[in-house]
Every structure is written in structure tokens, then in C-alpha cells.
Design an enzyme around this catalytic site. Structure first.
Site, short mmCIF file in Angstrom:
data_model
loop_
_atom_site.label_atom_id
_atom_site.label_comp_id
_atom_site.label_asym_id
_atom_site.label_seq_id
_atom_site.Cartn_x
_atom_site.Cartn_y
_atom_site.Cartn_z
N SER A 103 2.23 5.50 -4.92
CA SER A 103 2.04 5.63 -6.37
C SER A 103 2.90 6.74 -6.94
O SER A 103 3.21 7.71 -6.25
CB SER A 103 0.58 5.98 -6.70
N1 SAH Z 1 -2.40 6.43 -0.64
C1 SAH Z 1 -1.11 5.87 -0.31
C2 SAH Z 1 -0.76 4.67 -1.19
C3 SAH Z 1 -0.98 3.48 -0.43
S1 SAH Z 1 -0.70 1.90 -1.17
C4 SAH Z 1 -0.02 6.89 -0.32
O1 SAH Z 1 -0.29 8.06 -0.60
O2 SAH Z 1 1.12 6.54 0.00
C5 SAH Z 1 -2.22 1.13 -0.65
C6 SAH Z 1 -2.45 1.00 0.81
O3 SAH Z 1 -3.71 0.36 1.01
C7 SAH Z 1 -1.42 0.13 1.55
O4 SAH Z 1 -0.84 0.88 2.57
C8 SAH Z 1 -2.27 -1.04 2.09
O5 SAH Z 1 -1.82 -1.51 3.33
C9 SAH Z 1 -3.65 -0.40 2.19
N2 SAH Z 1 -4.78 -1.32 2.21
C10 SAH Z 1 -4.97 -2.46 1.50
N3 SAH Z 1 -6.16 -3.03 1.82
C11 SAH Z 1 -6.74 -2.22 2.77
C12 SAH Z 1 -7.95 -2.27 3.51
N4 SAH Z 1 -8.85 -3.25 3.36
N5 SAH Z 1 -8.20 -1.29 4.39
C13 SAH Z 1 -7.33 -0.26 4.58
N6 SAH Z 1 -6.16 -0.17 3.91
C14 SAH Z 1 -5.86 -1.13 3.01
#
Ligand code: SAH
Length: 214
Positions: free
Chosen positions: A62
Site C-alpha cells: 500500500s
Molecule cells: N501488509 C502488506 C501488504 C500486503 S498486500 C505490506 O506491508 O506489504 C495483502 C497481502 O494479503 C498479500 O500478500 C496477500 O497474499 C495476503 N492475503 C490475502 N488473503 C490472505 C489470507 N487469507 N491469509 C493471509 N494472507 C492473505
């Protein structure tokens, strides 16, 4: 820490401060974290700009404004136990740890979890972060209950399992998918009841179940 990006980072902090999105403690921590180490080297010049960045596997980190706003919305103080769903690049978790939290974070894509571990190592920061591969919908009951839980991927409803892993007076923050689009929602637990508050529109990748190996 290589400080080629000192000026870019200071500008980022100034920009976020100008928008009134986060308090000085959060801004100071964002001013310390080498965000360029959390993205692919080919993208490092964009790391401090106002944009979301691809981190592989069709996922995104993000933009700094959103990370600042989410962090601010958690009303943090040092020593809180936090569960993050969606480790991604590891940047959000690193920020929470730098603010003094004990961070537990779950990622469903094994490859991304691997890069997050590399990013933390490159950053050199030794905070309290523990990460694992798994389905965030299930939470991490062995490590709970948590003072704060934040989702960085968007579910269609507030996951009950996660609410149950939240402490009394805890906060669950999530980009909830609604019929009108995604809304950042803050849920506070008070006894058997949960109080919801909408904080505005947002745009996150969908939250999916089932882990991806390799
Ligand atoms: N917090 C992150 C942003 C990640 S984007 C940062 O600082 O970079 C959202 C993330 O959620 C992705 O990596 C995706 O793979 C993960 N995600 C989606 N569904 C999920 C689930 N059910 N359990 C764990 N992770 C999940």
C-alpha cells in the site's frame, strides 16, 4: 543503513504530515524505515512516492499514506500484541514493531513470506516479529488474544474467528468489501458486543483463503 534515500524519506514524511494522516510518533518511525528495501530493486526509486507498488504474486504494498492512516487508526502504544493478516512485503509489520508492538503476521503465499523475511534481514531491525504461512481467516489462536488485529487484504465480512481472538476493548481494523465498494472499518470489542465505525473508502487486494506453496 544506506542513506541514498534520506531526502526522499524526509519528503514522504513531510507529505504525510501535511495531510494530517498520522501523529509524530508514527511519522518518526516511518522516517526511519528504509522503505526502498521492502520493494524490488527495480522499483526503489518509487518507494517513497504516493503510489502502491507491486510486490509480486499480483499483490501490492500500500502507498505510504494508507500505511500511515491504518497505523494511526490503531491507536497504538508500546507493548501491544498485534496480529496482521497479509504480511506482503513486511513493511507494515516492520513499522508496527518499530513502534514497540509484538507483531504476529500471517501470509498465505509462501514466496511472499520468504521475501518479507529477506526484507527484515536487509533492514537490520531486530523487533519482535513472528511470521508464518497460513490462512489469515483462521487467525493465530496460540499467539492470541491480541490488542489489535489488522487486515491488509479485503474480506466480504468481518471474520468472526478473528473477533474472537481480540482482547476486550481491542481494535480490529479491516478494508471491508461492501456493495458500495471497500470501506476501512474499525471494530471495537466491548464484552459480547462489537461496535463498528467507518473510516472512509479504500482499495486493497481481496482476502483469499487457501495457502499457496512455492
Ligand atoms: N501488509 C502488506 C501488504 C500486503 S498486500 C505490506 O506491508 O506489504 C495483502 C497481502 O494479503 C498479500 O500478500 C496477500 O497474499 C495476503 N492475503 C490475502 N488473503 C490472505 C489470507 N487469507 N491469509 C493471509 N494472507 C492473505
Amino acid at each position: 543503513m544506506s542513506d541514498r534515500f534520506r531526502v526522499a524519506r524526509a519528503r514522504m514524511v513531510e507529505r504525510i504530515r501535511g495531510k494530517g494522516l498520522a501523529n509524530e510518533t508514527v511519522l518518526a518511525a516511518m522516517g526511519e524505515i528504509p522503505r526502498h528495501l521492502y520493494v524490488d530493486p527495480a522499483l526503489e526509486l518509487k518507494a517513497y512516492g504516493e503510489n502502491a507498488l507491486p510486490i509480486g504474486w499480483e499483490q501490492t504494498l500500500s502507498h505510504p499514506e494508507v500505511v500511515a492512516f491504518m497505523t494511526e487508526s490503531l491507536s497504538l502504544r508500546p507493548g501491544l500484541r498485534i496480529l496482521e493478516i497479509g504480511t506482503g512485503s513486511g513493511y507494515q509489520a516492520a513499522l508496527l514493531a518499530r513502534l514497540g508492538a509484538s507483531v504476529r503476521t500471517i501470509e498465505r503465499i509462501e514466496g511472499l513470506l520468504g521475501t518479507a523475511l529477506e526484507h527484515w534481514k536487509a533492514d537490520g531491525f531486530r523487533g519482535d516479529i513472528k511470521a508464518r504461512l497460513g490462512d489469515g481467516y483462521l487467525g493465530w489462536p496460540e499467539e492470541g488474544p491480541f490488542d489489535r488485529i489488522l487486515l491488509t487484504a479485503s474480506p466480504r465480512e468481518v471474520p468472526e474467528t478473528l473477533l474472537r481472538q481480540l482482547k476486550e476493548d481491542g481494535i480490529l481494523l479491516l478494508p471491508l468489501a461492501t456493495e458500495e465498494g471497500q470501506r476501512m472499518v474499525r471494530v471495537r470489542r466491548g464484552g459480547d458486543r462489537a461496535y463498528r465505525e467507518e473510516l472512509g473508502e479504500c482499495s486493497f487486494v481481496p482476502m483469499l483463503a487457501r495457502t499457496v506453496k512455492g
